[in-house]
Design a protein around this motif. Structure first.
Motif, PDB file in Angstrom:
ATOM      1  N   GLU A  93       0.811  -1.281   0.025  1.00 41.02           N
ATOM      2  CA  GLU A  93       0.054   0.157  -0.107  1.00 41.02           C
ATOM      3  C   GLU A  93       0.911   1.247  -0.096  1.00 41.02           C
ATOM      4  N   GLU A  94       1.855   1.126   0.547  1.00 45.97           N
ATOM      5  CA  GLU A  94       2.916   2.421   0.612  1.00 45.97           C
ATOM      6  C   GLU A  94       3.297   2.491  -0.521  1.00 45.97           C
ATOM      7  N   ALA A  95       3.800   1.416  -1.587  1.00 46.45           N
ATOM      8  CA  ALA A  95       4.189   1.590  -2.926  1.00 46.45           C
ATOM      9  C   ALA A  95       2.984   2.345  -3.947  1.00 46.45           C
ATOM     10  N   ALA A  96       1.723   1.758  -3.601  1.00 43.16           N
ATOM     11  CA  ALA A  96       0.439   2.251  -4.248  1.00 43.16           C
ATOM     12  C   ALA A  96       0.611   3.690  -4.054  1.00 43.16           C
ATOM     13  N   ILE A  97       0.575   3.994  -2.975  1.00 39.94           N
ATOM     14  CA  ILE A  97       0.417   5.667  -2.434  1.00 39.94           C
ATOM     15  C   ILE A  97       1.395   6.393  -3.127  1.00 39.94           C
ATOM     16  N   THR A 142      -9.166  -1.017  -3.253  1.00 41.74           N
ATOM     17  CA  THR A 142      -9.431  -0.080  -4.103  1.00 41.74           C
ATOM     18  C   THR A 142      -8.139   1.184  -4.243  1.00 41.74           C
ATOM     19  N   LEU A 143      -7.550   1.361  -2.977  1.00 42.62           N
ATOM     20  CA  LEU A 143      -6.476   2.207  -2.913  1.00 42.62           C
ATOM     21  C   LEU A 143      -5.238   1.730  -3.722  1.00 42.62           C
ATOM     22  N   VAL A 144      -5.057   0.258  -3.525  1.00 42.48           N
ATOM     23  CA  VAL A 144      -3.866  -0.401  -4.428  1.00 42.48           C
ATOM     24  C   VAL A 144      -4.421  -0.224  -5.709  1.00 42.48           C
ATOM     25  N   ASP A 145      -5.522  -0.493  -6.376  1.00 45.19           N
ATOM     26  CA  ASP A 145      -5.912  -0.710  -7.838  1.00 45.19           C
ATOM     27  C   ASP A 145      -5.741   0.732  -8.177  1.00 45.19           C
ATOM     28  N   ARG A 151       0.662  -5.415 -11.885  1.00 44.72           N
ATOM     29  CA  ARG A 151       1.544  -6.223 -11.172  1.00 44.72           C
ATOM     30  C   ARG A 151       1.516  -6.130  -9.667  1.00 44.72           C
ATOM     31  N   LEU A 152       1.205  -4.767  -9.461  1.00 43.66           N
ATOM     32  CA  LEU A 152       0.887  -4.520  -7.990  1.00 43.66           C
ATOM     33  C   LEU A 152      -0.428  -5.085  -7.451  1.00 43.66           C
ATOM     34  N   SER A 153      -1.407  -4.796  -8.156  1.00 47.93           N
ATOM     35  CA  SER A 153      -2.783  -5.302  -7.778  1.00 47.93           C
ATOM     36  C   SER A 153      -2.692  -6.885  -7.837  1.00 47.93           C
ATOM     37  N   ARG A 154      -1.874  -7.571  -8.654  1.00 49.54           N
ATOM     38  CA  ARG A 154      -2.194  -8.892  -8.715  1.00 49.54           C
ATOM     39  C   ARG A 154      -1.105  -9.444  -7.419  1.00 49.54           C
ATOM     40  N   LEU A 196       3.147  13.028   1.060  1.00 48.49           N
ATOM     41  CA  LEU A 196       3.534  11.702   1.229  1.00 48.49           C
ATOM     42  C   LEU A 196       3.952  11.583   2.940  1.00 48.49           C
ATOM     43  N   ASP A 197       4.728  12.631   3.099  1.00 46.41           N
ATOM     44  CA  ASP A 197       5.222  12.405   4.644  1.00 46.41           C
ATOM     45  C   ASP A 197       3.953  12.595   5.664  1.00 46.41           C
ATOM     46  N   LYS A 198       2.809  12.933   5.278  1.00 43.45           N
ATOM     47  CA  LYS A 198       1.797  13.182   6.229  1.00 43.45           C
ATOM     48  C   LYS A 198       0.924  11.765   5.831  1.00 43.45           C
ATOM     49  N   ILE A 199       0.963  11.189   4.756  1.00 41.40           N
ATOM     50  CA  ILE A 199       0.062   9.957   4.638  1.00 41.40           C
ATOM     51  C   ILE A 199       0.623   8.741   5.385  1.00 41.40           C
ATOM     52  N   LEU A 200       2.005   8.351   4.836  1.00 42.26           N
ATOM     53  CA  LEU A 200       2.545   7.200   5.437  1.00 42.26           C
ATOM     54  C   LEU A 200       2.344   6.982   7.088  1.00 42.26           C
TER      55      LEU A 200
END
Length: 230
Positions: A93-97, A142-145, A151-154, A196-200
């Motif tokens: 999920e971090e990679a997705a964001i 949904t976030l990841v998609d 490939r990330l979703s898979r 990003l530094d607020k979301i993670l």
């Protein structure tokens, strides 16, 4: 022009797998319970062939485990298993964001996530923890998609069944019925526009410590059982 492929019919084994999956997540078959082929086949009114196929599918998903010369059992997730599942989820999920911030539609994603949070809030307030767990999973999937990486979703899909099992096991031990929706509303808001530094940090705070929650749930169950025997 090639002729369109016919729509695949749902096989009996797929229907049985869906039934067993739902029963496991609903707690009809508890952690560590052995599933007996003959009894299950009789109760479902089917032959053992489709049942075996269905059980094998759930073994591959991580909901069942097959032990040679002993049988098939419902997976009992240990603290280490929980931590590993959440570690993988957090990494993906971090990679997705990161991808979403770089090249995705953050505003549209945030709107969709907010709608899911609203549905989750209604489910939890009505005491429907099972639906709350399903919506929790849908929110994160949904976030990841939304990252737009096939490939990330898979990869995320490979831990989906274990994630569902974790969420359903942990849902009853959530800090309060309001916390679940509040945290998801907050994540949706941050994903819409925050850096990003607020979301993670919020993402990792939201995941919390699943092992501690599992220990608390098991402790509550043990205390309840002791109280009933007095």
């Amino acid at each position: 022009m090639a002729a369109p492929r016919p729509i695949e019919k749902v096989t009996l084994s797929a229907q049985v797998a869906e039934r067993l999956r739902g029963d496991i997540l609903a707690g009809v078959h508890g952690p560590g319970e052995q599933l007996h082929e003959v009894e299950l086949a009789l109760s479902l009114g089917i032959s053992r062939g489709p049942l075996r196929e269905a059980m094998q599918r759930l073994v591959q998903e991580g909901l069942l485990k097959s032990i040679p010369h002993r049988g098939v059992f419902v997976v009992d997730l240990s603290e280490e298993d929980m931590l590993d599942v959440f570690f993988v989820r957090a990494s993906l999920e971090e990679a997705a964001i990161r991808r979403l911030i770089d090249s995705g539609d953050r505003a549209a994603t945030a709107r969709t996530l907010t709608v899911l949070s609203e549905r989750m809030d209604r489910a939890m307030r009505s005491g429907d923890h099972a639906s709350g767990g399903d919506l929790d999973l849908e929110f994160h999937r949904t976030l990841v998609d939304a990252a737009g990486s096939l490939r990330l979703s898979r990869t995320y899909a490979t831990v989906q069944a274990e994630t569902r099992l974790c969420l359903h096991r942990l849902m009853g031990g959530y800090r309060s019925r309001d916390d679940l929706a509040v945290e998801h509303f907050r994540l949706a808001e941050l994903i819409g526009s925050a850096p990003l530094d607020k979301i993670l940090p919020e993402l990792h705070r939201h995941f919390g410590d699943p092992a501690a929650t599992l220990r608390r749930l098991r402790g509550d169950a043990s205390a309840s059982a002791q109280g009933q025997t007095r």
